[in-house]
Design a protein around this motif. Structure first.
Motif, PDB file in Angstrom:
ATOM      1  N   TYR A 231      -0.398  -1.122  -1.030  1.00 14.72           N
ATOM      2  CA  TYR A 231      -0.057   0.299  -1.041  1.00 14.72           C
ATOM      3  C   TYR A 231       1.231   0.552  -1.817  1.00 14.72           C
ATOM      4  N   PRO A 232       1.397   1.771  -2.343  1.00 13.19           N
ATOM      5  CA  PRO A 232       2.666   2.145  -2.970  1.00 13.19           C
ATOM      6  C   PRO A 232       3.792   2.084  -1.942  1.00 13.19           C
ATOM      7  N   PRO A 233       5.053   1.945  -2.393  1.00 10.31           N
ATOM      8  CA  PRO A 233       6.182   1.788  -1.473  1.00 10.31           C
ATOM      9  C   PRO A 233       6.291   2.881  -0.420  1.00 10.31           C
ATOM     10  N   GLU A 234       6.141   4.163  -0.860  1.00  7.50           N
ATOM     11  CA  GLU A 234       6.302   5.247   0.107  1.00  7.50           C
ATOM     12  C   GLU A 234       5.190   5.241   1.152  1.00  7.50           C
ATOM     13  N   VAL A 235       3.971   4.872   0.729  1.00  5.11           N
ATOM     14  CA  VAL A 235       2.861   4.790   1.683  1.00  5.11           C
ATOM     15  C   VAL A 235       3.060   3.607   2.626  1.00  5.11           C
ATOM     16  N   MET A 236       3.533   2.493   2.090  1.00  2.86           N
ATOM     17  CA  MET A 236       3.787   1.319   2.915  1.00  2.86           C
ATOM     18  C   MET A 236       4.823   1.631   3.992  1.00  2.86           C
ATOM     19  N   SER A 237       5.891   2.326   3.619  1.00  2.00           N
ATOM     20  CA  SER A 237       6.929   2.686   4.592  1.00  2.00           C
ATOM     21  C   SER A 237       6.363   3.570   5.688  1.00  2.00           C
ATOM     22  N   GLN A 238       5.495   4.506   5.312  1.00  2.00           N
ATOM     23  CA  GLN A 238       4.888   5.390   6.306  1.00  2.00           C
ATOM     24  C   GLN A 238       4.003   4.603   7.267  1.00  2.00           C
ATOM     25  N   TYR A 239       3.212   3.688   6.736  1.00  2.00           N
ATOM     26  CA  TYR A 239       2.344   2.882   7.595  1.00  2.00           C
ATOM     27  C   TYR A 239       3.152   1.996   8.542  1.00  2.00           C
TER      28      TYR A 239
END
Length: 415
Positions: A231-239
């Motif tokens: 996943y992209p960084p921002e999506v990874m952080s959200q997950y």
């Protein structure tokens, strides 16, 4: 006794260094040290009071889970592994469930949840302890594994890096690129602590429960990384945020729902457990202030800086690279103070940049090491343990191995 000598040493060495700086013309050093002592004492008191609400919440929920029988289920699931490394703890004892919950909170990077759960476990282990002023084998093992505990998701570190990347104008920055290196480094620390205590206590780790646990955790590491890294960084952080908070919230609701299903008085159970929170928070105040004040003297007088310079000189004399040295104070301070290490990490990120090798290494170290002195003082202090035996030695050994492991992993991934 070891902690006693170290505590005295911090003051005496710090005072000697302060005198040397005074002779050299630093007329403000005593004022700085004294201000640091008073400020740190107030900080220790504020931290303890700040823990009252969190402790009351989690100890209340733990009481609900205990009365509902959920804690016993957690303990039973980990029974084979815990039975091997905690042979003194009877199967099905509440301490097993509390330790499981504590380790789970640490793995998710939820320090505020882990502390009260750990204190709850120490209290239950004290009930099994025949010598109330001396740490039992189970207490030593629990504390060392706690200080070297596995961090599955370094949530706070990733959040700090993401926020600072925005301030530094980085576009498309992957704040979670330290996820797998941190996981590997903290696993190294955990295994070193486990092996050290097992060797002293003569526990055979080459058994099916231990091998299944270690293999299972390695599998979990691979699975989580395989899921998140695409996943992209921002999506990874959200997950990552959803995973951590979702697991904790699910546990809370499960405790309450099972308690209601089994027709226990959930509200009264919560209140009964929450009452213990205030008492525990007040009890740890003197222990916390004692260790934080000593650390403040050692840090304010510049002793930490001298230690780092000495290490850098030694490493350089061996012909080894020294570009890891700027991040080294984070690891040395983390053993003493979590908030101090966090401040040093932020300083490294500001000075060298969040995307630099030094910045990445500082983040890995911050996410993969634990505050051994803080945990030892607070956890043992909460149950009035005076003789800590070899807990500090094994805890510091795990810290050293973890720090070296973090540096090697950092070079492996980013050099």
């Amino acid at each position: 006794m070891v902690l006693n000598f170290i505590w005295i040493g911090f003051f005496l060495i710090g005072f000697a260094v302060a005198l040397a700086r005074l002779v050299q013309g630093d007329l403000t050093i005593f004022t700085q040290v004294l201000s640091g002592i008073f400020d740190t004492a107030k900080t220790g008191f504020d931290i303890s009071l700040g823990l009252v609400g969190v402790m009351s919440l989690w100890l209340g929920l733990m009481k609900v889970g205990e009365n509902a029988g959920v804690i016993q289920l957690f303990a039973r699931a980990m029974g084979p592994f815990f039975g091997r490394i905690f042979p003194e703890v009877p199967r099905g004892h509440p301490a097993g469930g509390s330790m499981v919950m504590n380790f789970s909170a640490n793995m998710l990077g939820l320090d505020n949840a882990a502390t009260p759960l750990g204190l709850k476990a120490m209290k239950e282990l004290q009930e099994l302890n025949p010598q109330k002023d001396t740490a039992s084998n189970a207490m030593v093992m629990f504390l060392v594994l706690n200080t070297a505990g596995i961090t599955l998701i370094p949530t706070t570190v990733i959040a700090i890096r993401q926020a600072m990347a925005v301030d530094q104008g980085l576009v498309g920055f992957n704040a979670a690129d330290i996820f797998l290196p941190t996981l590997i480094a903290t696993f190294i620390s955990f295994m070193s602590g486990l092996i050290a205590v097992a060797w002293v206590q003569r526990i055979n780790l080459f058994s099916a429960p231990v091998l299944v646990f270690v293999g299972g955790f390695i599998g979990i590491m691979a699975a989580v990384f395989g899921w998140l890294h695409s996943y992209p960084p921002e999506v990874m952080s959200q997950y990552i945020g959803v995973l951590g908070s979702g697991v904790i919230l699910t546990i809370i609701v499960m405790f309450i729902a099972v308690g209601a299903w089994r027709r226990i008085n959930v509200y009264e159970s919560f209140v009964e457990g929450a009452k213990e929170g205030f008492g525990v928070a007040v009890q740890i105040i003197p222990y916390l202030i004692a260790i934080l004040v000593a650390i403040s003297v050692f840090r304010t007088t510049g002793c930490m800086e001298f230690v780092v310079r000495g290490i850098a000189a030694g490493v350089g004399a061996l012909g080894l690279p020294t570009d890891f040295v700027p991040a080294l104070p984070v690891g040395l301070m983390k053993t003493l103070s979590g908030s101090g290490a966090r401040g040093l990490m932020v300083d490294v990120l500001k000075t060298y940049g969040v995307d630099s090798f030094e910045g990445k290494l500082a983040a890995i170290i911050q996410g993969s090491t634990e505050t051994t002195f803080y945990v030892l003082a607070v956890y043992f202090g909460s149950v009035n343990i005076k003789k800590t035996r070899y807990a500090l030695t094994c805890g510091l050994l795990a810290d050293v191995v973890g720090l070296v492991g973090a540096i090697l992993v950092g070079y492996w991934f980013f050099k």
